[in-house]
Scaffold this motif. Structure first.
Motif, PDB file in Angstrom:
ATOM      1  N   ASN A 259      25.607  31.244  48.075  1.00 43.12           N
ATOM      2  CA  ASN A 259      26.458  30.071  47.837  1.00 43.12           C
ATOM      3  C   ASN A 259      27.256  30.224  46.553  1.00 43.12           C
ATOM      4  O   ASN A 259      27.424  29.295  45.782  1.00 43.12           O
ATOM      5  N   ASP A 260      27.768  31.452  46.317  1.00 40.32           N
ATOM      6  CA  ASP A 260      28.547  31.712  45.115  1.00 40.32           C
ATOM      7  C   ASP A 260      29.898  31.014  45.197  1.00 40.32           C
ATOM      8  O   ASP A 260      30.469  30.842  46.284  1.00 40.32           O
ATOM      9  N   THR A 261      30.449  30.606  44.051  1.00 43.15           N
ATOM     10  CA  THR A 261      31.736  29.917  44.004  1.00 43.15           C
ATOM     11  C   THR A 261      32.875  30.891  44.258  1.00 43.15           C
ATOM     12  O   THR A 261      32.907  31.978  43.665  1.00 43.15           O
ATOM     13  N   PRO A 262      33.839  30.549  45.118  1.00 37.61           N
ATOM     14  CA  PRO A 262      34.952  31.475  45.395  1.00 37.61           C
ATOM     15  C   PRO A 262      35.819  31.656  44.156  1.00 37.61           C
ATOM     16  O   PRO A 262      35.866  30.777  43.275  1.00 37.61           O
ATOM     17  N   PRO A 263      36.536  32.778  44.052  1.00 34.21           N
ATOM     18  CA  PRO A 263      37.265  33.099  42.810  1.00 34.21           C
ATOM     19  C   PRO A 263      38.381  32.131  42.476  1.00 34.21           C
ATOM     20  O   PRO A 263      38.722  31.969  41.296  1.00 34.21           O
ATOM     21  N   TRP A 264      38.995  31.497  43.471  1.00 34.27           N
ATOM     22  CA  TRP A 264      40.088  30.581  43.156  1.00 34.27           C
ATOM     23  C   TRP A 264      39.562  29.277  42.533  1.00 34.27           C
ATOM     24  O   TRP A 264      40.344  28.485  41.997  1.00 34.27           O
ATOM     25  N   ARG A 269      39.220  34.752  32.372  1.00 37.65           N
ATOM     26  CA  ARG A 269      39.618  34.939  30.967  1.00 37.65           C
ATOM     27  C   ARG A 269      41.104  35.263  30.810  1.00 37.65           C
ATOM     28  O   ARG A 269      41.665  35.113  29.726  1.00 37.65           O
ATOM     29  N   SER A 270      41.752  35.734  31.891  1.00 32.60           N
ATOM     30  CA  SER A 270      43.174  36.072  31.811  1.00 32.60           C
ATOM     31  C   SER A 270      43.761  36.082  33.221  1.00 32.60           C
ATOM     32  O   SER A 270      43.025  36.167  34.209  1.00 32.60           O
ATOM     33  N   PRO A 271      45.107  35.990  33.324  1.00 32.62           N
ATOM     34  CA  PRO A 271      45.725  36.096  34.660  1.00 32.62           C
ATOM     35  C   PRO A 271      45.387  37.398  35.361  1.00 32.62           C
ATOM     36  O   PRO A 271      45.202  37.420  36.586  1.00 32.62           O
ATOM     37  N   LEU A 272      45.285  38.494  34.596  1.00 29.39           N
ATOM     38  CA  LEU A 272      44.946  39.772  35.200  1.00 29.39           C
ATOM     39  C   LEU A 272      43.524  39.750  35.762  1.00 29.39           C
ATOM     40  O   LEU A 272      43.272  40.244  36.870  1.00 29.39           O
ATOM     41  N   ALA A 273      42.603  39.150  35.021  1.00 30.00           N
ATOM     42  CA  ALA A 273      41.222  39.054  35.501  1.00 30.00           C
ATOM     43  C   ALA A 273      41.153  38.196  36.761  1.00 30.00           C
ATOM     44  O   ALA A 273      40.385  38.501  37.690  1.00 30.00           O
ATOM     45  N   ARG A 274      41.943  37.145  36.794  1.00 32.21           N
ATOM     46  CA  ARG A 274      41.970  36.295  37.990  1.00 32.21           C
ATOM     47  C   ARG A 274      42.499  37.077  39.186  1.00 32.21           C
ATOM     48  O   ARG A 274      41.928  37.011  40.283  1.00 32.21           O
ATOM     49  N   ARG A 275      43.566  37.818  38.965  1.00 30.99           N
ATOM     50  CA  ARG A 275      44.136  38.614  40.055  1.00 30.99           C
ATOM     51  C   ARG A 275      43.130  39.656  40.549  1.00 30.99           C
ATOM     52  O   ARG A 275      43.006  39.876  41.765  1.00 30.99           O
ATOM     53  N   GLU A 276      42.438  40.289  39.626  1.00 32.97           N
ATOM     54  CA  GLU A 276      41.450  41.297  40.024  1.00 32.97           C
ATOM     55  C   GLU A 276      40.308  40.660  40.823  1.00 32.97           C
ATOM     56  O   GLU A 276      39.812  41.249  41.781  1.00 32.97           O
ATOM     57  N   THR A 289      42.786  46.352  50.456  1.00 32.71           N
ATOM     58  CA  THR A 289      43.361  45.985  49.166  1.00 32.71           C
ATOM     59  C   THR A 289      44.760  45.431  49.409  1.00 32.71           C
ATOM     60  O   THR A 289      45.621  46.127  49.947  1.00 32.71           O
ATOM     61  N   PRO A 290      45.017  44.189  49.046  1.00 36.60           N
ATOM     62  CA  PRO A 290      46.291  43.558  49.423  1.00 36.60           C
ATOM     63  C   PRO A 290      47.476  44.114  48.649  1.00 36.60           C
ATOM     64  O   PRO A 290      47.333  44.598  47.516  1.00 36.60           O
ATOM     65  N   LEU A 291      48.632  44.014  49.276  1.00 33.40           N
ATOM     66  CA  LEU A 291      49.874  44.363  48.594  1.00 33.40           C
ATOM     67  C   LEU A 291      50.164  43.359  47.481  1.00 33.40           C
ATOM     68  O   LEU A 291      50.684  43.711  46.424  1.00 33.40           O
ATOM     69  N   ASP A 292      49.828  42.109  47.731  1.00 36.77           N
ATOM     70  CA  ASP A 292      49.972  41.058  46.722  1.00 36.77           C
ATOM     71  C   ASP A 292      49.105  39.872  47.150  1.00 36.77           C
ATOM     72  O   ASP A 292      48.644  39.806  48.292  1.00 36.77           O
ATOM     73  N   THR A 293      48.876  38.942  46.219  1.00 32.40           N
ATOM     74  CA  THR A 293      48.103  37.734  46.515  1.00 32.40           C
ATOM     75  C   THR A 293      48.981  36.515  46.293  1.00 32.40           C
ATOM     76  O   THR A 293      49.794  36.481  45.358  1.00 32.40           O
ATOM     77  N   ILE A 294      48.826  35.527  47.155  1.00 27.46           N
ATOM     78  CA  ILE A 294      49.594  34.288  47.068  1.00 27.46           C
ATOM     79  C   ILE A 294      48.593  33.144  47.013  1.00 27.46           C
ATOM     80  O   ILE A 294      47.895  32.868  47.994  1.00 27.46           O
ATOM     81  N   GLU A 295      48.507  32.489  45.883  1.00 24.40           N
ATOM     82  CA  GLU A 295      47.556  31.381  45.772  1.00 24.40           C
ATOM     83  C   GLU A 295      48.091  30.153  46.507  1.00 24.40           C
ATOM     84  O   GLU A 295      49.289  29.839  46.447  1.00 24.40           O
ATOM     85  N   LEU A 296      47.195  29.472  47.196  1.00 18.89           N
ATOM     86  CA  LEU A 296      47.536  28.314  48.005  1.00 18.89           C
ATOM     87  C   LEU A 296      46.840  27.087  47.429  1.00 18.89           C
ATOM     88  O   LEU A 296      45.621  27.110  47.218  1.00 18.89           O
ATOM     89  N   ASP A 297      47.599  26.034  47.158  1.00 17.43           N
ATOM     90  CA  ASP A 297      47.013  24.823  46.586  1.00 17.43           C
ATOM     91  C   ASP A 297      47.796  23.623  47.102  1.00 17.43           C
ATOM     92  O   ASP A 297      48.902  23.340  46.634  1.00 17.43           O
ATOM     93  N   ARG A 304      42.648  24.530  49.158  1.00 13.66           N
ATOM     94  CA  ARG A 304      42.875  25.589  48.182  1.00 13.66           C
ATOM     95  C   ARG A 304      42.429  26.906  48.787  1.00 13.66           C
ATOM     96  O   ARG A 304      41.549  26.944  49.657  1.00 13.66           O
ATOM     97  N   GLY A 305      43.034  27.981  48.299  1.00 14.42           N
ATOM     98  CA  GLY A 305      42.659  29.295  48.802  1.00 14.42           C
ATOM     99  C   GLY A 305      43.673  30.328  48.393  1.00 14.42           C
ATOM    100  O   GLY A 305      44.401  30.159  47.400  1.00 14.42           O
ATOM    101  N   VAL A 306      43.750  31.378  49.164  1.00 12.39           N
ATOM    102  CA  VAL A 306      44.649  32.481  48.823  1.00 12.39           C
ATOM    103  C   VAL A 306      45.088  33.169  50.104  1.00 12.39           C
ATOM    104  O   VAL A 306      44.330  33.243  51.082  1.00 12.39           O
TER     105      VAL A 306
END
Length: 625
Positions: A259-264, A269-276, A289-297, A304-306
């Motif tokens: 029941n771990d919390t999802p990353p979004w 600590r930083s935008p780069l850490a969030r992206r990773e 491994t995605p070409l890019d990530t698009i956050e959904l809110d 919420r999601g990605v």
């Protein structure tokens, strides 16, 4: 009839862990044979399969296999007439009428079911109960009739007392019958007149009384799911996100928190850490491994999601398997209805509090909320795409290289996206695969073919003549090229007219035509019977006729020319036969096919490059079509 069977979801699906899937029929090979026999109205085969599975081994799966097969109701009553004392036939008839009743009711919520649907539903359930009670009298030790009577009891709303008696009758015969316990859990939950407390107490008591190895352990999470689904938005999230740690212990003592919390939802600590973290989540859930990530809110929809951009091209016909969590719990990992069809280049994982599940809780219910969410998510993905041109042109180039078909599909109907991406999109042209922006710089007028074959025919000659031709035969290309003037004023676009190409077959130098006089005389004499004349034209490039694919006249070392002519029948004879013979490629479409004047085949000439005494070669092109 997943709702009636109530096989439920695996713990993996509830918690979003990958890899846990419930196989159809729980992997029972007899179930597939049962469905085939039932569909073929093969009662002896159905009977043999059931008799080979004694009640002590639980026939529930096989009974639902035959009960869920459409058309059984058309032949099972004949079996009852032929075998009036058959308990098996009555059991099959009863369970089929239960399934048939739910087919009439559908899986919709009660408020969305019409009165006539309920009448058919109840009528079929009452008939099923009549047969099932007869089975209970004929075979008092059987579990199956009492289990199915639990199902009909909920549909007919027999009340808690009667429902409890039916459950007790089932478990007296089979104490750890999963289906019976699951039906009773549903019966005493709050929505059916019970309470959360009674439901949880029943689940815990049943699990504690059962010996190791029974499947009753799933009753506890079942009960929590039921309470969670009954709560309003806000309290439901708090209920499922309580600080308790949920850990699965495998038979070897291994422990895994599920029941771990999802990353979004976490702070990074930083935008780069969030992206990773988002990228790592994609690799874990989707295995790429995605070409890019698009956050959904979407705050208004409680979503919420990605969205993850696929790194490789996929077919537009391939429906995406999006993962949808409902209030923190995985509802499905196959939800193509979440996004518009054109967004086939992304995979999503979202958590929502507003979207509704179907009655079976295995997919999303199609309603106005889902439609609005789908449109809003589509807008978010489109905004990401249009923003790339300004924010990250290199990523846009990489995206278009992989997913140009998806972009073209969307750009046809989205003016803003068309303006942004059309100059970047590659097209096949007479200058090679280039963008329209680059192509239009050297060709103010763009000619578009209607098919790939037409482009293949005209491209060599058009390129040599300096014409700018775009292959419009691929999906979406012709429509998009015609919209280029909207994005690039001053550019002219028109469909290719064959006359434009023939106009670039140049007249031959008079000296060369004199050298070919004997050749032309023989050609005119040979094809004169077909009401044709011959003109000599020069063309580029000469490789168009290597090897020649049209009629050829050869003057070989001063001897009388050898004549090879296709399409020897006259136009009048073709018309009399009601047909039009297609001329030889590659010249068929180049020389026109929609109008006719007295034919003048062109002798396409490349002799001026040859030494004086070499072979004179020309090709007669028949303009008939």
């Amino acid at each position: 009839m997943a709702l009636l069977r109530d096989r439920g979801l695996t713990l993996g699906r509830w918690t979003g862990r990958p890899g846990a899937r419930l196989e159809k029929d729980s992997g029972d090979p007899d179930a597939a044979r049962m469905r085939a026999a039932a569909a073929a109205a093969d009662w002896p085969a159905v009977r043999d399969l059931l008799e080979a599975r004694p009640e002590s081994e639980d026939r529930t799966g096989l009974l639902w296999a035959v009960g869920e097969t459409a058309g059984v109701e058309r032949w099972i009553t004949d079996v009852l007439t032929a075998e009036p004392e058959s308990a098996l036939a009555r059991t099959v008839a009863g369970i089929r009428y239960v399934s048939w009743g739910w087919e009439a009711r559908t899986a919709a919520r009660a408020k969305d079911v019409s009165r006539s649907q309920f009448e058919v539903f109840h009528s079929r359930l009452r008939q099923a109960e009549e047969w099932l009670y007869e089975v209970a009298e004929l075979e008092p030790d059987w579990t199956s009739p009492w289990y199915v009577l639990q199902v009909t009891g909920r549909g007919l709303e027999v009340g808690q007392v009667t429902a409890r008696r039916r459950f007790e009758a089932t478990v007296r015969r089979h104490p750890y019958h999963l289906g019976a316990h699951t039906q009773q859990l549903q019966q005493i939950c709050e929505k059916w007149g019970g309470s959360h407390e009674e439901m949880h107490a029943f689940a815990r008591e049943s699990v504690f009384k059962a010996p190791g190895g029974t499947p009753l352990g799933r009753l506890v999470p079942d009960a929590h799911i039921e309470e969670w689904l009954s709560l309003d938005s806000g309290p439901d999230a708090a209920y499922m996100r309580r600080p308790e740690e949920v850990t699965v212990v495998d038979p070897h003592g291994g422990r895994e928190r599920i029941n771990d919390t999802p990353p979004w939802e976490r702070t990074h600590r930083s935008p780069l850490a969030r992206r990773e973290a988002l990228t790592a989540y994609c690799r874990d859930r989707f295995d790429f491994t995605p070409l890019d990530t698009i956050e959904l809110d979407l705050a208004a929809a409680g979503l919420r999601g990605v969205a993850y951009v696929l790194p490789t091209a996929v077919s537009p016909a391939q429906r995406a398997g999006h993962r949808v969590h409902l209030k923190g719990m995985l509802l499905t990992d196959q939800a193509p209805e979440l996004l518009p069809d054109w967004a086939f280049f992304v995979r999503c994982v979202v958590d929502t509090t507003s979207l509704r599940p179907t009655a079976s809780r295995e997919s999303l219910y199609e309603d106005g909320t889902l439609s609005a969410v789908r449109d809003a998510l589509g807008d978010r993905i489109r905004d990401w795409l249009t923003g790339l041109a300004a924010s990250d042109p290199a990523l846009l180039h990489r995206f278009i290289d992989v997913h140009h078909l998806a972009v073209k599909a969307l750009a046809r109907y989205d003016d803003e996206l068309l303006r942004v991406v059309l100059p970047w999109l590659p097209f096949e042209t007479t200058d090679g695969n280039v963008t329209l922006e680059e192509f239009a710089r050297t060709h103010p007028t763009l000619l578009v073919t209607r098919s790939v074959e037409e482009f293949r025919q005209v491209a060599p000659i058009a390129a040599a003549a300096g014409l700018g031709v775009v292959n419009g035969g691929y999906t979406y290309d012709r429509d998009l090229v015609h919209r280029l003037p909207e994005v690039r004023p001053g550019t002219s676009v028109s469909d290719l007219d064959p006359a434009t190409v023939t106009a670039h077959l140049d007249a031959v130098d008079p000296t060369a035509e004199l050298r070919a006089a004997a050749f032309l005389a023989v050609a005119r004499e040979t094809i004169g019977t077909h009401d044709c004349d011959v003109v000599l034209r020069d063309f580029q490039p000469v490789t168009v006729l290597d090897p020649p694919r049209a009629p050829v006249l050869l003057d070989n070392d001063g001897r009388a020319p050898r004549v090879t002519v296709r399409h020897e029948r006259t136009r009048s004879s073709l018309a009399a036969e009601g047909e039009r013979e297609r001329p030889a490629e590659p010249w068929a479409d180049i020389l026109g096919k929609d109008s006719w004047t007295p034919p003048r085949p062109c002798a396409l000439h490349d002799a001026p490059r040859a030494p004086r005494n070499s072979v004179l070669k020309a090709t007669l092109v028949n303009p008939w079509s």
